[in-house]
Write a protein that holds these residues in place. Structure first.
Motif, PDB file in Angstrom:
ATOM      1  N   GLY A   6       0.812  -1.197   0.000  1.00 50.16           N
ATOM      2  CA  GLY A   6       0.000   0.000   0.000  1.00 50.16           C
ATOM      3  C   GLY A   6       0.849   1.251   0.000  1.00 50.16           C
ATOM      4  O   GLY A   6       2.033   1.232   0.346  1.00 50.16           O
ATOM      5  N   ASP A   7       0.234   2.369  -0.416  1.00 47.94           N
ATOM      6  CA  ASP A   7       0.957   3.634  -0.469  1.00 47.94           C
ATOM      7  C   ASP A   7       0.714   4.504   0.755  1.00 47.94           C
ATOM      8  O   ASP A   7       1.178   5.637   0.826  1.00 47.94           O
ATOM      9  CB  ASP A   7       0.575   4.405  -1.728  1.00 47.94           C
ATOM     10  N   GLY A   8      -0.051   3.997   1.732  1.00 50.53           N
ATOM     11  CA  GLY A   8      -0.337   4.768   2.934  1.00 50.53           C
ATOM     12  C   GLY A   8      -1.536   5.677   2.807  1.00 50.53           C
ATOM     13  O   GLY A   8      -1.939   6.327   3.770  1.00 50.53           O
ATOM     14  N   ASN A   9      -2.109   5.757   1.609  1.00 57.90           N
ATOM     15  CA  ASN A   9      -3.264   6.616   1.373  1.00 57.90           C
ATOM     16  C   ASN A   9      -4.502   5.818   0.976  1.00 57.90           C
ATOM     17  O   ASN A   9      -5.407   6.341   0.340  1.00 57.90           O
ATOM     18  CB  ASN A   9      -2.947   7.634   0.277  1.00 57.90           C
ATOM     19  N   GLY A  10      -4.498   4.550   1.314  1.00 61.17           N
ATOM     20  CA  GLY A  10      -5.642   3.718   0.984  1.00 61.17           C
ATOM     21  C   GLY A  10      -5.593   3.139  -0.416  1.00 61.17           C
ATOM     22  O   GLY A  10      -6.587   2.596  -0.894  1.00 61.17           O
ATOM     23  N   ASN A  11      -4.446   3.268  -1.098  1.00 58.36           N
ATOM     24  CA  ASN A  11      -4.308   2.743  -2.459  1.00 58.36           C
ATOM     25  C   ASN A  11      -3.214   1.684  -2.506  1.00 58.36           C
ATOM     26  O   ASN A  11      -2.266   1.718  -1.717  1.00 58.36           O
ATOM     27  CB  ASN A  11      -3.960   3.862  -3.444  1.00 58.36           C
ATOM     28  N   ILE A  12      -3.319   0.760  -3.449  1.00 58.93           N
ATOM     29  CA  ILE A  12      -2.270  -0.236  -3.661  1.00 58.93           C
ATOM     30  C   ILE A  12      -1.212   0.370  -4.575  1.00 58.93           C
ATOM     31  O   ILE A  12      -1.484   0.745  -5.711  1.00 58.93           O
ATOM     32  CB  ILE A  12      -2.850  -1.520  -4.284  1.00 58.93           C
ATOM     33  N   ALA A  13      -0.002   0.494  -4.061  1.00 52.34           N
ATOM     34  CA  ALA A  13       1.071   1.114  -4.836  1.00 52.34           C
ATOM     35  C   ALA A  13       1.651   0.147  -5.864  1.00 52.34           C
ATOM     36  O   ALA A  13       1.976   0.522  -6.979  1.00 52.34           O
ATOM     37  CB  ALA A  13       2.172   1.612  -3.898  1.00 52.34           C
ATOM     38  N   ARG A  14       1.812  -1.105  -5.502  1.00 53.82           N
ATOM     39  CA  ARG A  14       2.418  -2.091  -6.397  1.00 53.82           C
ATOM     40  C   ARG A  14       1.930  -3.460  -6.010  1.00 53.82           C
ATOM     41  O   ARG A  14       1.742  -3.756  -4.845  1.00 53.82           O
ATOM     42  CB  ARG A  14       3.942  -2.033  -6.298  1.00 53.82           C
ATOM     43  N   ARG A  15       1.740  -4.321  -7.019  1.00 54.60           N
ATOM     44  CA  ARG A  15       1.350  -5.698  -6.760  1.00 54.60           C
ATOM     45  C   ARG A  15       2.117  -6.610  -7.704  1.00 54.60           C
ATOM     46  O   ARG A  15       2.236  -6.334  -8.889  1.00 54.60           O
ATOM     47  CB  ARG A  15      -0.158  -5.890  -6.969  1.00 54.60           C
ATOM     48  N   TRP A  16       2.642  -7.692  -7.147  1.00 54.85           N
ATOM     49  CA  TRP A  16       3.338  -8.712  -7.929  1.00 54.85           C
ATOM     50  C   TRP A  16       2.596 -10.025  -7.791  1.00 54.85           C
ATOM     51  O   TRP A  16       2.240 -10.419  -6.685  1.00 54.85           O
ATOM     52  CB  TRP A  16       4.784  -8.885  -7.449  1.00 54.85           C
ATOM     53  N   ASP A  17       2.362 -10.690  -8.921  1.00 62.46           N
ATOM     54  CA  ASP A  17       1.697 -11.987  -8.923  1.00 62.46           C
ATOM     55  C   ASP A  17       2.666 -13.063  -9.380  1.00 62.46           C
ATOM     56  O   ASP A  17       3.382 -12.886 -10.364  1.00 62.46           O
ATOM     57  CB  ASP A  17       0.494 -11.995  -9.876  1.00 62.46           C
ATOM     58  N   THR A  18       2.729 -14.157  -8.638  1.00 61.57           N
ATOM     59  CA  THR A  18       3.476 -15.329  -9.077  1.00 61.57           C
ATOM     60  C   THR A  18       2.472 -16.446  -9.272  1.00 61.57           C
ATOM     61  O   THR A  18       1.656 -16.706  -8.396  1.00 61.57           O
ATOM     62  CB  THR A  18       4.545 -15.733  -8.037  1.00 61.57           C
ATOM     63  N   TYR A  19       2.518 -17.090 -10.429  1.00 60.44           N
ATOM     64  CA  TYR A  19       1.492 -18.078 -10.746  1.00 60.44           C
ATOM     65  C   TYR A  19       2.013 -19.067 -11.782  1.00 60.44           C
ATOM     66  O   TYR A  19       3.019 -18.819 -12.462  1.00 60.44           O
ATOM     67  CB  TYR A  19       0.226 -17.394 -11.277  1.00 60.44           C
ATOM     68  N   VAL A  20       1.341 -20.182 -11.879  1.00 56.17           N
ATOM     69  CA  VAL A  20       1.646 -21.205 -12.875  1.00 56.17           C
ATOM     70  C   VAL A  20       0.563 -21.154 -13.937  1.00 56.17           C
ATOM     71  O   VAL A  20      -0.627 -21.273 -13.636  1.00 56.17           O
ATOM     72  CB  VAL A  20       1.709 -22.603 -12.236  1.00 56.17           C
ATOM     73  N   LYS A  21       0.989 -20.970 -15.174  1.00 59.62           N
ATOM     74  CA  LYS A  21       0.023 -20.873 -16.272  1.00 59.62           C
ATOM     75  C   LYS A  21       0.711 -21.227 -17.584  1.00 59.62           C
ATOM     76  O   LYS A  21       1.854 -20.826 -17.819  1.00 59.62           O
ATOM     77  CB  LYS A  21      -0.555 -19.456 -16.350  1.00 59.62           C
ATOM     78  N   GLY A  22       0.013 -21.979 -18.430  1.00 63.98           N
ATOM     79  CA  GLY A  22       0.570 -22.336 -19.731  1.00 63.98           C
ATOM     80  C   GLY A  22       1.813 -23.203 -19.625  1.00 63.98           C
ATOM     81  O   GLY A  22       2.711 -23.128 -20.468  1.00 63.98           O
ATOM     82  N   GLY A  23       1.897 -24.018 -18.572  1.00 67.07           N
ATOM     83  CA  GLY A  23       3.053 -24.892 -18.425  1.00 67.07           C
ATOM     84  C   GLY A  23       4.313 -24.175 -17.989  1.00 67.07           C
ATOM     85  O   GLY A  23       5.418 -24.690 -18.185  1.00 67.07           O
ATOM     86  N   ALA A  24       4.196 -22.974 -17.412  1.00 64.16           N
ATOM     87  CA  ALA A  24       5.373 -22.220 -16.985  1.00 64.16           C
ATOM     88  C   ALA A  24       5.061 -21.482 -15.688  1.00 64.16           C
ATOM     89  O   ALA A  24       3.900 -21.229 -15.345  1.00 64.16           O
ATOM     90  CB  ALA A  24       5.808 -21.241 -18.072  1.00 64.16           C
ATOM     91  N   TYR A  25       6.121 -21.140 -14.967  1.00 64.70           N
ATOM     92  CA  TYR A  25       6.009 -20.368 -13.732  1.00 64.70           C
ATOM     93  C   TYR A  25       6.302 -18.907 -14.061  1.00 64.70           C
ATOM     94  O   TYR A  25       7.313 -18.590 -14.692  1.00 64.70           O
ATOM     95  CB  TYR A  25       6.998 -20.896 -12.700  1.00 64.70           C
ATOM     96  N   HIS A  26       5.426 -18.007 -13.655  1.00 62.32           N
ATOM     97  CA  HIS A  26       5.549 -16.600 -14.015  1.00 62.32           C
ATOM     98  C   HIS A  26       5.641 -15.723 -12.768  1.00 62.32           C
ATOM     99  O   HIS A  26       4.991 -15.992 -11.758  1.00 62.32           O
ATOM    100  CB  HIS A  26       4.341 -16.135 -14.837  1.00 62.32           C
ATOM    101  N   ILE A  27       6.421 -14.669 -12.875  1.00 56.31           N
ATOM    102  CA  ILE A  27       6.397 -13.569 -11.921  1.00 56.31           C
ATOM    103  C   ILE A  27       5.993 -12.340 -12.714  1.00 56.31           C
ATOM    104  O   ILE A  27       6.691 -11.933 -13.638  1.00 56.31           O
ATOM    105  CB  ILE A  27       7.757 -13.355 -11.246  1.00 56.31           C
ATOM    106  N   ALA A  28       4.833 -11.771 -12.371  1.00 57.96           N
ATOM    107  CA  ALA A  28       4.262 -10.710 -13.194  1.00 57.96           C
ATOM    108  C   ALA A  28       4.067  -9.441 -12.386  1.00 57.96           C
ATOM    109  O   ALA A  28       3.780  -9.476 -11.188  1.00 57.96           O
ATOM    110  CB  ALA A  28       2.921 -11.163 -13.785  1.00 57.96           C
ATOM    111  N   ASP A  29       4.216  -8.315 -13.069  1.00 57.11           N
ATOM    112  CA  ASP A  29       3.949  -7.005 -12.504  1.00 57.11           C
ATOM    113  C   ASP A  29       2.504  -6.653 -12.832  1.00 57.11           C
ATOM    114  O   ASP A  29       2.142  -6.519 -14.000  1.00 57.11           O
ATOM    115  CB  ASP A  29       4.910  -5.980 -13.102  1.00 57.11           C
ATOM    116  N   ASN A  30       1.678  -6.522 -11.818  1.00 54.40           N
ATOM    117  CA  ASN A  30       0.251  -6.272 -12.015  1.00 54.40           C
ATOM    118  C   ASN A  30      -0.053  -4.827 -11.650  1.00 54.40           C
ATOM    119  O   ASN A  30      -0.045  -4.459 -10.481  1.00 54.40           O
ATOM    120  CB  ASN A  30      -0.579  -7.227 -11.143  1.00 54.40           C
ATOM    121  N   ASN A  31      -0.303  -3.987 -12.672  1.00 58.30           N
ATOM    122  CA  ASN A  31      -0.663  -2.595 -12.388  1.00 58.30           C
ATOM    123  C   ASN A  31      -2.161  -2.356 -12.554  1.00 58.30           C
ATOM    124  O   ASN A  31      -2.605  -1.228 -12.713  1.00 58.30           O
ATOM    125  CB  ASN A  31       0.128  -1.643 -13.287  1.00 58.30           C
TER     126      ASN A  31
END
Length: 237
Positions: free
Chosen positions: A83-108
């Motif tokens: 969080g950014d301290g103002n009630g908003n999400i500043a950054r989110r990272w998702d790690t997941y398995v999809k399409g036969g691969a492991y991903h680390i993604a930047d979710n904006n």
């Protein structure tokens, strides 16, 4: 019958108390005795249905940071958010398995781009979600040192049995093909890229051949200079 029922309830209560402990104050435990330094201790599997599991630091989300074990984009994964301290999400990272691969993604929250991908074949992609080589980088690599191993290092050029093209043959090849013999042309490089190890080997081969040509040219020049010196001496006589 009534005594039997009371006895059964007593046994059930003793068994439940042995498995689960929920004191009114202090630490709690499920399936195990409570630990003094752990607020909640669970001996077994924790399963969340539809909601997953979220762990956050002190502070109310989304002002703090938290970890969510959930299913981003219908694929099992782990989400990290800050969080950014103002009630908003500043950054989110998702790690997941999809399409036969492991991903680390930047979710904006408008687009989700895979930043790092590891396939089941062991291929690693940075900036690309479909790496077809052991390591693929879609961007610039900056390094203090790169070690490239190469076999068949071109010291064979200096062997006595090495057949080297003459300068006339090289000139004819360049006029016809517009590149050095044995070196990929512009179209091949644009389509397939360049292997650093192979290209360094080829370039060194050309440098060694050029060195031999210079040595031969020097020998020929010395012979001409000697012949010219003899002619000048005869003319003076």
């Amino acid at each position: 019958m009534r005594h039997l029922l009371l006895f059964a309830l007593l046994l059930f209560g003793m068994g439940a108390y042995a498995q689960n402990t929920f004191p009114s104050s202090g630490n709690a435990a499920i399936g195990i005795a409570p630990a003094a330094d752990v607020p909640l201790l669970v001996n077994g599997l924790i399963r969340g249905i539809s909601g997953g599991l979220q762990i956050q630091n002190p502070g109310s989300a989304p002002n703090g940071s938290w970890i969510t074990l959930t299913s981003p984009r219908s694929a099992p994964g782990l989400a990290l958010a800050e969080g950014d301290g103002n009630g908003n999400i500043a950054r989110r990272w998702d790690t997941y398995v999809k399409g036969g691969a492991y991903h680390i993604a930047d979710n904006n929250f408008s687009t989700t781009q895979s930043r790092l991908t590891i396939t089941t074949a062991g291929n690693v992609g940075i900036g690309t979600a479909t790496p077809s080589n052991l390591l693929e980088v879609n961007g610039t690599i900056r390094s203090k040192e790169i070690l490239v191993e190469s076999a068949n290092w071109p010291d064979y050029v200096f062997e006595d049995n090495y057949k080297m093209q003459s300068l006339a043959e090289i000139e004819a090849f360049i006029k016809e093909n517009k590149h050095l013999p044995g070196v990929p042309n512009k179209m091949e490089v644009e389509e397939n890229g360049v292997s650093l190890g192979e290209m360094n080997r080829k370039l060194l081969e050309k440098v060694e051949e050029l060195t031999l040509h210079l040595i031969e040219e020097k020998k020929e020049r010395q012979k001409l200079e000697e012949r010219l010196s003899v002619i000048e001496q005869n003319n003076r006589k």
